[in-house]
Motif scaffolding. Structure first.
Motif, PDB file in Angstrom:
ATOM      1  N   LEU A 193      -6.607   2.301  -4.579  1.00  0.00           N
ATOM      2  CA  LEU A 193      -5.730   1.003  -4.576  1.00  0.00           C
ATOM      3  C   LEU A 193      -6.337  -0.133  -4.484  1.00  0.00           C
ATOM      4  O   LEU A 193      -7.724  -0.229  -3.867  1.00  0.00           O
ATOM      5  CB  LEU A 193      -5.002   1.430  -3.243  1.00  0.00           C
ATOM      6  CG  LEU A 193      -4.196   2.514  -2.910  1.00  0.00           C
ATOM      7  CD1 LEU A 193      -3.484   2.275  -1.467  1.00  0.00           C
ATOM      8  CD2 LEU A 193      -3.081   2.714  -4.117  1.00  0.00           C
TER       9      LEU A 193
ATOM     10  N   GLY B 186      -3.262  -5.359  -1.810  1.00  0.00           N
ATOM     11  CA  GLY B 186      -1.919  -5.833  -2.215  1.00  0.00           C
ATOM     12  C   GLY B 186      -1.446  -7.064  -1.788  1.00  0.00           C
ATOM     13  O   GLY B 186      -2.202  -7.648  -0.547  1.00  0.00           O
TER      14      GLY B 186
ATOM     15  N   GLU C 221       0.776  -1.153  -0.032  1.00  0.00           N
ATOM     16  CA  GLU C 221       0.053   0.087   0.057  1.00  0.00           C
ATOM     17  C   GLU C 221       0.872   1.219  -0.078  1.00  0.00           C
ATOM     18  O   GLU C 221       0.486   2.042  -0.812  1.00  0.00           O
ATOM     19  CB  GLU C 221      -0.897  -0.031   1.094  1.00  0.00           C
ATOM     20  CG  GLU C 221      -1.896  -0.986   1.318  1.00  0.00           C
ATOM     21  CD  GLU C 221      -2.843  -1.271   2.376  1.00  0.00           C
ATOM     22  OE1 GLU C 221      -2.345  -0.473   3.382  1.00  0.00           O
ATOM     23  OE2 GLU C 221      -3.598  -1.921   2.442  1.00  0.00           O
TER      24      GLU C 221
ATOM     25  N   ALA D 171       2.499   1.704  -3.353  1.00  0.00           N
ATOM     26  CA  ALA D 171       1.339   2.522  -4.245  1.00  0.00           C
ATOM     27  C   ALA D 171       1.037   3.861  -4.020  1.00  0.00           C
ATOM     28  O   ALA D 171       1.213   4.679  -5.102  1.00  0.00           O
ATOM     29  CB  ALA D 171       0.063   1.605  -4.232  1.00  0.00           C
TER      30      ALA D 171
ATOM     31  N   VAL E 126      -3.329  -0.051  -8.925  1.00  0.00           N
ATOM     32  CA  VAL E 126      -3.557   1.245  -8.759  1.00  0.00           C
ATOM     33  C   VAL E 126      -4.334   2.098  -9.901  1.00  0.00           C
ATOM     34  O   VAL E 126      -3.914   1.885 -10.919  1.00  0.00           O
ATOM     35  CB  VAL E 126      -2.162   2.243  -8.333  1.00  0.00           C
ATOM     36  CG1 VAL E 126      -0.995   2.101  -9.521  1.00  0.00           C
ATOM     37  CG2 VAL E 126      -2.384   3.622  -8.056  1.00  0.00           C
TER      38      VAL E 126
ATOM     39  N   ILE F 195       0.411  -4.330  -6.328  1.00  0.00           N
ATOM     40  CA  ILE F 195      -0.775  -3.735  -5.852  1.00  0.00           C
ATOM     41  C   ILE F 195      -1.416  -2.961  -7.036  1.00  0.00           C
ATOM     42  O   ILE F 195      -0.709  -2.375  -7.808  1.00  0.00           O
ATOM     43  CB  ILE F 195      -0.708  -2.938  -4.640  1.00  0.00           C
ATOM     44  CG1 ILE F 195      -2.001  -2.422  -4.240  1.00  0.00           C
ATOM     45  CG2 ILE F 195       0.310  -1.969  -5.218  1.00  0.00           C
ATOM     46  CD1 ILE F 195      -1.993  -1.586  -2.958  1.00  0.00           C
TER      47      ILE F 195
END
Length: 508
Positions: free
Chosen positions: A165, A168, A130, A133, A160, A158
């Motif tokens: 988001l 992940g 996270e 990202a 995006v 992850i």
């Protein structure tokens, strides 16, 4: 509205900037990055890494190696002293894959806390994904694809899309982990990577989108690729490689001794053994997901942590315009002129009927803020100085064609519309349309400079438009004496680009 917020954000950050720092205890390196302030456009003031190799052997032994631990402790004590020297009180310390996967990870963390004299956050794999990202979101304008953060111990993936988001995941495919698990067999490393990546759900919808590559090993691969192309820019962030070319290059690196690679001296000795493993992972992602392109992001977990701390209003500020505005405040002879130039060229573009995309507009605004940053240099070197700042500056949220546009617009502003000698490499990064826009903007800035001497308050009282095949500059009666043959000649140069005659009139 967003530009108004950017203007206010710059003023607030200039009032009392307090430095912040991130200490990142990774599987391969331990790094300190200190920034001038917590801001939308981060400015690093100190950056150092120690290649400790904490993740070396963790897969096979389950323990952090003693030698790596000793190196890490020395680095952390040094970083504590450096932060004290720089007056940095706001320090966040994180640890990642190697520490969370080691049997002696808790013992290490206790010693590390004592060395750095700070609490340490042990990130989970999902949390690491996270933050990576968020780092990409902070540094790439409206990203859309999958972020892949390859460290020494793990690979985080992850999805995006702009600010959104996905979920992940983390895979044990970091360079050191893959080297240990495969016992340095390239064939076994390929098998391990292929099996792990086959089930990686964030890759399910990557086809035709962008893969954002984060991490030192992938940056080193990109650096080699850039050198072999004799690429026009040396900036790594937002370096773009088409998928087919990336796959070919990855396959080459997989099957050749890293020491035999051309330009290998530009990669640190500690990073070289991991290049082949990074290439294997990238190759398998390309085979599995078929992205449209690979884009290198210099921003990741560290930048993501700081971005997360910003308010929602601060996050909405365009970091490119924030950074260029700070440069204007620092280097221009009269800060505020750039905003006059933005409004003046806005009116010109609207009245002249020149169509402009949102991206072209934000690039034009950035160029206006940079138009006078080299005035202290000798006149013969102003264009070169400004171009160096633009091509080498730590800007984010701008791709390489965008940097080339800013550079050429500034050269045209100082040297005239034929002033591109020796800049053919940069010109190749631009489309014909964007090159034409750079020339128009350069011509506009040349007229504006002679009218205003780069002082705020003048341009808002003048008007420039193209109508009925005539480029007309209208001055109020109080400014009639600003008209001159030099101004008219520069107006004629602009008119020539627009297929229009040039004239200056004084309003009654």
């Amino acid at each position: 509205m967003l530009e108004a917020a950017a203007r206010g954000a710059t003023q607030r950050s200039d009032s009392a900037p307090k430095p912040v720092a991130i200490v990142d205890i990774g599987s391969n390196s331990v790094r300190l990055v200190a920034y001038q302030a917590l801001a939308r456009a981060l400015t690093p003031i100190f950056n150092e890494k120690a290649m400790c190799g904490l993740g070396k052997g963790v897969v096979t032994t389950g323990r952090l190696p003693d030698e790596g631990v000793d190196r890490a402790m020395k680095a952390l004590r040094r970083y504590r002293a450096l932060c004290e020297t720089m007056g940095v009180d706001d320090i966040e310390v994180i640890a990642t894959a190697a520490v969370r996967g080691a049997k002696n990870g808790d013992v290490f963390l206790d010693a590390a806390r004592d060395a750095i004299q700070r609490d340490i956050s042990l990130l989970s794999g999902r949390r690491e994904a996270e933050l990576s990202a968020l780092g990409v979101i902070s540094a790439i304008h409206e990203p859309d694809g999958v972020v892949g953060d390859l460290g020494g111990g793990s690979l985080e993936l992850i999805d995006v899309h702009k600010e959104a988001l996905g979920k992940g995941i983390t895979l044990p495919l970091g360079g050191l982990a893959l080297m240990d698990a495969s016992r340095r067999s390239m064939r076994e490393a390929t098998r391990i990577a292929r099996k792990a990546i086959a089930d990686a759900k964030p890759l399910d919808h990557l086809k035709g989108r962008t893969f954002y590559a984060v991490g030192g090993t992938w940056r080193s691969l990109a650096k080699l690729h850039m050198r072999q192309r004799n690429y026009a820019l040396g900036v790594m962030h937002h370096y773009r490689i088409q998928t087919s070319e990336a796959a070919d290059f990855a396959e080459l690196v997989e099957h050749i001794d890293s020491e035999a690679l051309e330009d290998i001296d530009f990669v640190s000795a500690a990073r070289r053994p991991l290049l082949a493993y990074g290439a294997i992972v990238l190759d398998e992602i390309i085979r599995r997901a078929k992205p449209r392109e690979i884009v290198i992001s210099a921003a990741g977990v560290r930048e993501g942590m700081l971005y997360e701390r910003l308010s929602s209003a601060e996050r909405r500020v365009d970091p490119l315009l924030a950074a260029t505005r700070e440069l204007e405040v620092t280097f221009a002879r009269a800060p505020g002129y750039g905003d006059d130039l933005i409004d003046w060229t806005d009116a010109y573009m609207e009245k002249s009927g020149i169509d402009e995309t949102d991206e072209e507009r934000r690039l034009r605004h950035a160029a206006c803020l940079l138009s006078d940053i080299a005035w202290r240099a000798h006149p013969e070197y102003r264009a070169q100085r400004a171009m160096n700042i633009v091509t080498q500056g730590p800007f984010v949220a701008i791709d390489h064609p965008g940097r080339a546009f800013l550079s050429l617009a500034i050269v045209f502003r100082h040297e005239g519309l034929d002033g591109v000698e020796g800049l053919s490499d940069l010109r190749t990064l631009l489309t014909t349309r964007l090159f034409a826009r750079a020339r128009i903007l350069g011509a506009l800035m040349r007229v504006a400079y002679l009218l205003s001497a780069s002082m705020p308050g003048v341009l808002p009282r003048t008007r420039l438009r193209v109508c009925d095949r005539a480029a007309t500059l209208t001055l109020p009666a109080a400014y009639a004496d600003l008209a001159s043959e030099r101004v008219l000649n520069r107006l004629k140069a602009l008119g020539k680009l627009m297929g229009a005659d040039a004239q200056i009139e004084v309003a009654p």
